[in-house]
Design an enzyme around this catalytic site. Sequence first.
Site, mmCIF file in Angstrom:
data_model
loop_
_atom_site.group_PDB
_atom_site.id
_atom_site.type_symbol
_atom_site.label_atom_id
_atom_site.label_comp_id
_atom_site.label_asym_id
_atom_site.label_seq_id
_atom_site.Cartn_x
_atom_site.Cartn_y
_atom_site.Cartn_z
ATOM 1 N N ASP A 1 11.401 -5.570 -3.311
ATOM 2 C CA ASP A 1 10.394 -6.493 -3.598
ATOM 3 C C ASP A 1 9.337 -5.674 -4.616
ATOM 4 O O ASP A 1 8.767 -6.079 -5.391
ATOM 5 C CB ASP A 1 9.384 -6.761 -2.483
ATOM 6 C CG ASP A 1 10.156 -7.969 -1.697
ATOM 7 O OD1 ASP A 1 11.143 -8.492 -2.164
ATOM 8 O OD2 ASP A 1 9.780 -8.502 -0.563
ATOM 9 N N ARG B 1 -1.559 0.538 8.410
ATOM 10 C CA ARG B 1 -2.056 -0.192 6.925
ATOM 11 C C ARG B 1 -3.449 0.148 6.501
ATOM 12 O O ARG B 1 -3.282 0.587 5.335
ATOM 13 C CB ARG B 1 -2.075 -1.668 7.313
ATOM 14 C CG ARG B 1 -0.584 -2.207 7.362
ATOM 15 C CD ARG B 1 0.487 -2.138 6.397
ATOM 16 N NE ARG B 1 1.645 -2.197 6.653
ATOM 17 C CZ ARG B 1 2.803 -2.036 6.029
ATOM 18 N NH1 ARG B 1 2.721 -1.533 4.975
ATOM 19 N NH2 ARG B 1 3.884 -2.649 6.420
ATOM 20 N N ASP C 1 -0.141 -8.239 7.005
ATOM 21 C CA ASP C 1 -0.398 -6.956 6.140
ATOM 22 C C ASP C 1 -1.464 -6.940 5.034
ATOM 23 O O ASP C 1 -2.047 -6.220 4.641
ATOM 24 C CB ASP C 1 0.724 -6.190 5.719
ATOM 25 C CG ASP C 1 1.595 -5.701 7.099
ATOM 26 O OD1 ASP C 1 1.028 -5.093 8.062
ATOM 27 O OD2 ASP C 1 2.833 -5.497 6.971
ATOM 28 N N SER D 1 13.924 -7.862 7.667
ATOM 29 C CA SER D 1 13.053 -7.006 7.111
ATOM 30 C C SER D 1 12.432 -6.090 7.965
ATOM 31 O O SER D 1 12.221 -6.390 9.118
ATOM 32 C CB SER D 1 11.833 -8.111 6.869
ATOM 33 O OG SER D 1 10.674 -7.314 6.637
HETATM 34 N N1 ARG Z 1 4.363 -7.843 13.231
HETATM 35 C C1 ARG Z 1 3.739 -6.596 13.138
HETATM 36 C C2 ARG Z 1 2.454 -6.661 12.516
HETATM 37 O O1 ARG Z 1 2.100 -7.450 11.838
HETATM 38 C C3 ARG Z 1 4.945 -5.887 12.188
HETATM 39 C C4 ARG Z 1 5.135 -6.201 10.753
HETATM 40 C C5 ARG Z 1 5.919 -5.501 9.886
HETATM 41 N N2 ARG Z 1 6.134 -5.980 8.908
HETATM 42 C C6 ARG Z 1 7.343 -6.063 8.153
HETATM 43 N N3 ARG Z 1 7.040 -6.164 6.759
HETATM 44 N N4 ARG Z 1 8.426 -6.069 8.703
HETATM 45 O O2 ARG Z 1 1.803 -5.510 12.609
#
Ligand code: ARG
Length: 393
Positions: free
Chosen positions: A12, A91, A120, A169
Site C-alpha cells: 500500500d 500512532r 488509525d 492485515s
Molecule cells: N484495532 C486496533 C486499533 O485500532 C489495531 C489496528 C491495527 N491496524 C492494522 N492496520 N492492522 O488500534
Amino acid sequence: MKVVLSYSGGLDTTVCIPLLKEKYGFDEVVTVTVDIGQPPEEIKEAEKRGKKYADKHYTIDAKEEFVRLLFRLIKANGDYEGYVLGTSLARPLIAEKIVEVAKKENADAIAHGCTGKGNDQLRFENVFYQYGFRVIAPMRELNLTREWEIEYAKQHGIEVPVTKEKPYSIDENLWSRSIEGGKLEDPSFEPPEDIFEWTASPAKAPDEPEKVEIYFEQGVPVAINGERLPGLELIRKLNEIGGRHGVGRTDMMEDRVLGLKARENYEHPAATILITAHRDLEKLVLSRRELKFKKFVEEEWAELVYYGLTNDPLFDALNAFIDETQKRVTGWVRLKLFKGSVTPVARYSEFALYREELVSFDTTAIDQKYAEGFSRFHGLQGRIYREIIKKKE
Ligand code: ARG
C-alpha cells in the site's frame, strides 16, 4: 512540491510513492519509517525499499520514547474493551516523528496509507492537523483494490513483496501484534493456528509451569527475577517468556471510533504479564476507594488513547491522578505461567495496606467484640424497609 509519506514498506504505502507524483502532482516524495519495535527485518526492508523507490528516506528510532509511553499505559492498566492498545498508543508518536521530518524538509503535505474504515487515520491526522499540515490519504481517496495495486506496482518497477499470499492485515510493534482481515472477518470463523507468531498454542506449551517475578518501582516495571533491565529489554524478554507459554492471545469484537464493529485478534504476552502483575500489586497497596475510582479513570484513559485523543487536557489530568496513586506501587509480584494462563501466586510491598496481625485467624491483636456494635448498625435501613413492606402485605 514535496510530500512526506509515513512508510511501512508494504504494498500500500509503496504504491503511494508513484501515486503521489502521478495523481497528486508532487515532485518529491520523502518516506519516513518510525521504529517502535517492529521486527528488525521489517525496518531494514522498509529502509531498503524507501531508499530505492522514494527520493529520500528516513528511518527514525522511537523505541525509547515508545517504552516511556508504555510505562504510562502500565500505570493506567491500559485496556480498551479487552485490547491492550499497542497500535493505538503508537500512532500519535509516529505522527509526531513524521511531523518533525516534514518540518525539517519544508514539506507541503503529509501522506499516510490508512484506509477510511479504521481508527488509525483519526489518530494520525489529529497530530498532522495540529501542526497545520495538508493531509493526503491515497488509500482512503482512491478506493484501490489489491489487484490494481499489484498491476500498478509492476508498471512502476516496484517489487511486490513476495510474502506467501498474505491474507491478513498485520500491525506489529513492541507491545502487540494485531491480525485482522481475510477469513477472520467472519466472527464465526475460528482463528487458525498459523495467524500467530509471538505465542505458542497453549495446548502445545510446556507441561511444566514457569514462575516469573516482576519488580515495580512507582508503578513502573524495573526487573525480572531479580535482574534489573531497561524497559525495552524487559518487555522483549517477557514477550519471549510469555509467548513460549502461550500467554496473551485475544480474539474479540471491538468497537471502532467510527462505530463499526470489527473482529480482532491480538498477541501480547508481555502486556498480559505486566498488567496482571501491576493490577495485583495495586490491590495490595491502594485503598479500596482508590481502586474503585481508578477503574473509572482507567476507562477514560483507555478511551482517549484508543480514540487518538491524547492531546485532550483530560489526558494530562488523568495522568496526574494516576501518577499520584503510583507513588506507592513499589514491590514485587510472582506469577505462574502455564498453558496460556498467568496467575499471580505471591506479592510483596513495603507499602501494603494489608496487616496480617489484624486479619489473621491466629491472633488477638484486635478485639473481635468491637465488631458487635458495628454489626448492629450495618444494614439498618434495609431491615427497616423489609419491616415496612411486610406490614403492608
Ligand atoms: N484495532 C486496533 C486499533 O485500532 C489495531 C489496528 C491495527 N491496524 C492494522 N492496520 N492492522 O488500534
